[in-house]
Design an enzyme around this catalytic site. Structure first.
Site, short mmCIF file in Angstrom:
data_model
loop_
_atom_site.label_atom_id
_atom_site.label_comp_id
_atom_site.label_asym_id
_atom_site.label_seq_id
_atom_site.Cartn_x
_atom_site.Cartn_y
_atom_site.Cartn_z
N CYS A 1 0.95 -1.14 -0.03
CA CYS A 1 0.02 0.05 0.02
C CYS A 1 0.78 1.15 -0.03
CB CYS A 1 -0.87 0.04 1.22
SG CYS A 1 -1.77 1.37 1.34
N CYS B 1 -2.70 15.43 2.36
CA CYS B 1 -3.81 15.21 1.70
C CYS B 1 -4.45 16.45 1.74
CB CYS B 1 -4.59 13.96 2.15
SG CYS B 1 -5.80 13.99 0.49
N GLY C 1 -2.66 10.45 0.61
CA GLY C 1 -2.92 11.34 -0.58
C GLY C 1 -3.62 10.73 -1.45
N SER D 1 -6.88 3.80 -5.74
CA SER D 1 -8.07 3.97 -5.12
C SER D 1 -8.31 5.41 -4.92
CB SER D 1 -7.67 3.28 -3.59
OG SER D 1 -8.97 3.73 -2.82
N CYS E 1 -6.35 0.63 7.32
CA CYS E 1 -6.65 1.69 6.52
C CYS E 1 -7.34 3.01 7.27
CB CYS E 1 -7.97 1.13 5.88
SG CYS E 1 -7.88 0.71 4.07
#
Ligand code: SF4
Length: 355
Positions: free
Chosen positions: A106, A113, A164, A196, A338
């Site tokens: 990942c 962000c 991000g 994603s 996540c």
């Protein structure tokens, strides 16, 4: 003072042209390119088939910027979280996620962000810059090496789901994928790569026009505009119907199903009306749903819905012939799951920025 250029920002053609401009042979460009990418050279002295004079000339003109794994934390479930130091001292995170059959990397695409999703830890770090293609590529190489070392097999899958919004760093993300999939890079199939996104309609259409071969996932979390806008401010700019139209465009062009990433939160999207809206939405576009376990982050005030609500989601989606997977989060004990990527270093970056 002239700042030296990062030599890894040049493609093979540009390197060949550089050598020709220096009255040298174009094939030297191929040799240097191989050292930089296939052999992963960190300095010019490693390039033993290049003369000392030429290496000195390269040294005078360029630097080789590499990321550095600053700290590595290992979870009890085998997940590894890396704090990655970039050449300018900023830090992002990447995660190795092992299962019995595969290892997934990942990776991050931006430092911080700008999109402020309320449930996400990264949103607390203001966006400082985009990662360049080799900083993204290097995260994948580092995780591939860790996978070989700790899992005894090479990396199998890559998700752009770290820090991000990848579609706000479009060109660099696509260049990194080009390198990851090329024979001169890691030769990983694009079928094993998933980008994603929060769902930026214009950029999704651009992906379709660019005929990309990798997979697309959208963080949906609600198929009701008011509910989604309250969690994801981007939904106020481009609502669900615009998103849907872009996804239909994507499907017509690529024939690839969309994956909807979806977390069920207590009191937010755990009612029948939420499930019905999701079913309706999914019926309008070939898609599947990943229900993701939520990892609470401090102060966010979100709580995962209870098992009964999640079970109802699963049964209703299945009854409507929509593929659904329940994804257990991994690496919770090291904040690698996540929505938890907001490393302490990155927060320090932010503090420093503010100072
Ligand atoms: S969920 Fe993704 S887009 Fe939203 S704030 Fe977090 S990193 Fe940014």
């Amino acid at each position: 003072m002239n700042q030296k250029q990062d030599i890894r920002a040049l493609n093979k053609e540009q390197l060949r042209d550089f050598f020709v401009a220096q009255n040298n042979k174009a094939f030297r460009g191929n040799q240097v390119y191989e050292w930089l990418w296939r052999k992963g050279a960190h300095n010019f002295d490693e390039m033993t088939n290049i003369s000392k004079d030429t290496r000195n000339m390269l040294e005078a003109n360029f630097v080789i910027n590499h990321i550095e794994v600053d700290t590595m934390q290992q979870s009890s479930d085998g997940t590894i979280k890396n704090a990655i130091k970039l050449h300018d001292g900023l830090v992002v995170e990447s995660v190795l996620i092992p299962t019995e059959t595969r290892t997934t990397a990942c990776v991050s695409s931006q430092v911080g962000c700008s999109l402020n999703c309320t449930f996400c830890a990264t949103a607390r770090i203001k966006k400082m810059r985009n990662l360049n293609p080799d900083e993204i590529y290097d995260q994948v190489v580092a995780i591939d090496q860790q996978s070989r070392l700790y899992q005894n097999h090479k990396l199998s899958n890559i998700v752009f789901m770290g820090m991000g919004e990848p579609l706000l760093n479009y060109n660099n993300v696509l260049k990194s994928i080009e390198k990851i999939t090329s024979d001169e890079g890691l030769a990983i199939s694009p079928k094993r790569i998933t980008l994603s996104t929060v769902g930026l309609p214009k950029m999704i259409k651009k992906l379709a026009d660019d005929e990309v071969k990798f997979n697309l996932a959208v963080s949906l979390h609600s198929a009701i505009d008011e509910v989604r806008s309250a969690m994801m401010p981007i939904n106020e700019k481009s609502n669900l119907s615009e998103l849907l139209e872009s996804l239909q465009y994507w499907y017509v062009k690529t024939k690839k199903k969309i994956t909807f990433e979806y977390v069920v939160w207590k009191g937010i999207n755990d009612k029948k009306k939420d499930i019905d809206a999701l079913v309706d939405y999914c019926k309008k576009i070939p898609s599947k749903v990943n229900l993701i376990e939520y990892n609470a982050i401090e102060e966010a005030g979100f709580q995962q819905a209870d098992a009964k609500a999640i079970d109802y989601y699963v049964r209703t989606l299945e009854k409507n012939n929509i593929t659904v997977n329940v994804r257990k989060s991994r690496g919770k004990d090291i904040d690698a799951a996540c929505g938890q990527l907001a490393n302490k270093h990155a927060q320090e970056n932010s503090e420093e920025e503010r100072c």
